[in-house]
Design an enzyme around this catalytic site. Structure first.
Site, PDB file in Angstrom:
ATOM      1  CB  CYS A  76      -0.044  -6.206  -7.047  1.00  0.00           C
ATOM      2  SG  CYS A  76      -1.340  -5.825  -8.234  1.00  0.00           S
ATOM      3  CG  MET A  81       7.562  -1.717  -2.530  1.00  0.00           C
ATOM      4  SD  MET A  81       6.182  -1.560  -3.679  1.00  0.00           S
ATOM      5  CE  MET A  81       4.911  -2.341  -2.731  1.00  0.00           C
ATOM      6  CB  SER A 102      -4.002  -3.849  -1.986  1.00  0.00           C
ATOM      7  OG  SER A 102      -5.208  -3.382  -1.452  1.00  0.00           O
ATOM      8  CB  CYS A 103       0.661  -2.632  -5.004  1.00  0.00           C
ATOM      9  SG  CYS A 103       2.177  -3.297  -5.731  1.00  0.00           S
ATOM     10  CB  VAL A 104       1.780  -5.313   0.091  1.00  0.00           C
ATOM     11  CG1 VAL A 104       0.557  -4.532   0.528  1.00  0.00           C
ATOM     12  CG2 VAL A 104       1.395  -6.735  -0.261  1.00  0.00           C
TER      13      VAL A 104
END
Length: 123
Positions: A76, A81, A102-104
């Protein structure tokens, strides 16, 4: 290897496929909040865009003979954020099997969208 295409999800905006099936898995390209009927990004909020992303992913997974329940990994991308909690609220309604993720945060995404999601799922 088999390329996946469905008219129920947006056309690729570059030289790539919506998804590819290979070795018992489907690998989706990143989906953004383009409405496949209009070809436009219509929602302006993270909630609205995430709902559209999930609809698009669902159609691509379905065309490949898979589903959200068969997802094993997602990646993602969020423009901010600060949208993490709101994104998770919608994401969690679809990915109930809780695949690896994974979320960045990224500086920019295509078409000025707020999020993008790609999936690896079993067929």
């Amino acid at each position: 290897m088999e390329k996946i295409y469905t008219k129920s999800a947006p056309d690729a905006i570059g030289p790539y496929s919506q998804a590819v099936k290979c070795g018992g898995f489907v690998f989706t390209s990143g989906q953004i909040a383009i409405n496949p009927e209009s070809g436009n990004v219509e929602a302006q909020t993270i909630e609205g865009q995430t709902e559209q992303i999930m609809k698009n992913l669902g159609e691509v997974l379905k065309a490949a003979g898979s589903s959200f329940e068969k997802a094993v990994k997602t990646t993602c991308f969020l423009k901010d954020m600060g949208d993490f909690a709101a994104f998770n609220e919608i994401y969690g309604k679809y990915f109930t099997s809780k695949p690896a993720r994974s979320c960045v945060a990224v500086k920019e995404l295509p078409k000025g969208v707020l999020a993008e999601v790609e999936v690896i799922a079993e067929i």
